[in-house]
Design a protein around this motif. Structure first.
Motif, PDB file in Angstrom:
ATOM      1  N   THR A 158     -10.750   0.522   6.047  1.00  0.00           N
ATOM      2  CA  THR A 158     -11.471  -0.244   5.031  1.00  0.00           C
ATOM      3  C   THR A 158     -12.587  -1.094   5.617  1.00  0.00           C
ATOM      4  OG1 THR A 158      -9.808  -2.007   5.238  1.00  0.00           O
ATOM      5  CG2 THR A 158      -9.457  -0.349   3.509  1.00  0.00           C
ATOM      6  N   TYR A 198       0.873  -1.177   0.000  1.00  0.00           N
ATOM      7  CA  TYR A 198       0.000   0.000   0.000  1.00  0.00           C
ATOM      8  C   TYR A 198       0.905   1.221   0.000  1.00  0.00           C
ATOM      9  CZ  TYR A 198      -3.147   3.587   1.877  1.00  0.00           C
ATOM     10  OH  TYR A 198      -3.862   4.744   2.082  1.00  0.00           O
ATOM     11  N   GLU A 246      -6.063  -6.257  -0.838  1.00  0.00           N
ATOM     12  CA  GLU A 246      -6.599  -5.183  -0.002  1.00  0.00           C
ATOM     13  C   GLU A 246      -6.897  -5.666   1.413  1.00  0.00           C
ATOM     14  OE1 GLU A 246      -9.917  -3.316  -1.832  1.00  0.00           O
ATOM     15  OE2 GLU A 246      -8.722  -2.364  -3.408  1.00  0.00           O
ATOM     16  N   ASP A 263      -2.958   3.568  -3.140  1.00  0.00           N
ATOM     17  CA  ASP A 263      -3.474   2.362  -3.788  1.00  0.00           C
ATOM     18  C   ASP A 263      -2.806   1.114  -3.213  1.00  0.00           C
ATOM     19  OD1 ASP A 263      -5.043   3.818  -5.769  1.00  0.00           O
ATOM     20  OD2 ASP A 263      -3.114   4.344  -6.664  1.00  0.00           O
ATOM     21  N   VAL A 264      -3.563   0.008  -3.230  1.00  0.00           N
ATOM     22  CA  VAL A 264      -3.000  -1.302  -2.908  1.00  0.00           C
ATOM     23  C   VAL A 264      -2.570  -1.951  -4.223  1.00  0.00           C
ATOM     24  CG1 VAL A 264      -3.489  -3.594  -1.975  1.00  0.00           C
ATOM     25  CG2 VAL A 264      -4.448  -1.560  -0.870  1.00  0.00           C
ATOM     26  N   TYR A 291      -2.842  -7.002   3.028  1.00  0.00           N
ATOM     27  CA  TYR A 291      -1.611  -6.226   3.200  1.00  0.00           C
ATOM     28  C   TYR A 291      -1.387  -5.753   4.631  1.00  0.00           C
ATOM     29  CZ  TYR A 291      -3.723  -1.534   3.503  1.00  0.00           C
ATOM     30  OH  TYR A 291      -4.401  -0.417   3.922  1.00  0.00           O
ATOM     31  N   ASN A 340      -6.851 -11.793  -1.333  1.00  0.00           N
ATOM     32  CA  ASN A 340      -7.242 -10.430  -1.659  1.00  0.00           C
ATOM     33  C   ASN A 340      -6.189  -9.469  -1.113  1.00  0.00           C
ATOM     34  OD1 ASN A 340      -8.393  -7.822  -1.638  1.00  0.00           O
ATOM     35  ND2 ASN A 340     -10.452  -8.680  -1.644  1.00  0.00           N
ATOM     36  N   TYR A 372     -14.755  -7.409   6.485  1.00  0.00           N
ATOM     37  CA  TYR A 372     -14.316  -6.976   5.154  1.00  0.00           C
ATOM     38  C   TYR A 372     -15.077  -7.737   4.061  1.00  0.00           C
ATOM     39  CZ  TYR A 372     -11.381  -5.820   1.181  1.00  0.00           C
ATOM     40  OH  TYR A 372     -10.930  -5.386  -0.029  1.00  0.00           O
TER      41      TYR A 372
END
Length: 256
Positions: free
Chosen positions: A160, A91, A111, A95-96, A114, A109, A186
């Motif tokens: 997030t 990250y 996002e 942006d990831v 990370y 995933n 998530y």
């Protein structure tokens, strides 16, 4: 003689003004610290046991190894890079990104992944982030000890997964963190009442901060009491915390 008296008076006035100004600055700094430290006193004692929230806020870079992956984090911005043999992801503050040798190198995933282990590793200090609401909860009992707890929830649009909740439990005498319950929301876009449980009982001092050396997921009975490990511990190694920052381009996606 009059000149000497006048000079003495002026000197006293200047000294007095400097002292008042110093007191005013010190008072202002104390008020700012008090304003920043909006967590309960009991949690402040937990942070102090683990090295102190001031030391945490001075730290700039954190790194550790887990599952043959190197994780590096810029603490103020939470920029992150995870480096493995066949892939890297991170990250960059905006942006990831994911870089891999082939489409099967990383399964998951980016996002979600990370900063997944960072939140577990940087306990209890991440529970002093901005946008948090604290509420006291009933203690959790294990082997005859009642561990007091606080629930941590987030304001809307914080991170997030703002619907995630954490509950930290600490030893009533030592004030050291012992347990963490957490939910995973998530991708679901709705709150969850299913809490997973982690035991924290293996610590090490990393440049003045007491951080976990390993963590163990636990099973619970119908009353929420911990029973036995659910799986083998996850181990953190090669831990490093420093006040030295890394270059911004370190957190960018590799050009190759």
């Amino acid at each position: 003689m009059k000149k000497l008296i006048l000079l003495s008076v002026v000197s006293l006035l200047v000294t007095s003004c400097k002292q008042e100004a110093k007191k005013e600055v010190e008072t202002q700094l104390k008020q700012e610290v008090k304003k920043e430290n909006n967590f309960p006193k009991a949690l402040g004692e937990v942070f102090e046991k683990h090295g102190g929230i001031d030391n945490w806020r001075k730290a700039r870079t954190m790194s550790y190894k887990i599952n043959n992956q190197d994780h590096t984090i810029d603490l103020p911005t939470r920029k992150t890079v995870v480096q493995a043999e066949n892939f890297s992801l991170g990250y960059n503050g905006k942006d990831v990104w994911l870089s891999q040798k082939d489409s099967t190198a990383f399964k998951g995933n980016p996002e979600f992944y990370y900063n997944l282990y960072f939140y577990f590793y940087a306990m209890p200090f991440v529970l002093a982030d901005d946008g948090i609401t604290y509420s006291e909860v009933s203690p959790i009992n294990f082997e005859g000890v009642n561990y007091p707890g606080y629930k941590i929830s987030y304001g809307a649009n914080v991170g997030t997964s703002p619907d995630d909740n954490y509950i930290i439990y600490y030893h009533p005498d030592t004030k050291q963190m012992e347990w963490l319950e957490y939910t995973v929301t998530y991708g679901s876009n709705k709150p969850s009442d299913k809490f997973n449980l982690i035991r924290y009982n293996d610590w090490e001092n990393v440049n003045g901060l007491v951080l976990p050396k390993s963590i163990t997921w636990y099973q619970k009975d119908d009353n929420g009491v911990p029973t036995e490990p659910a799986r083998a511990p996850i181990t953190f190694s090669s831990a490093l915390v420093t006040q030295a920052p890394l270059a911004d381009n370190f957190f960018e996606k590799p050009t190759n």
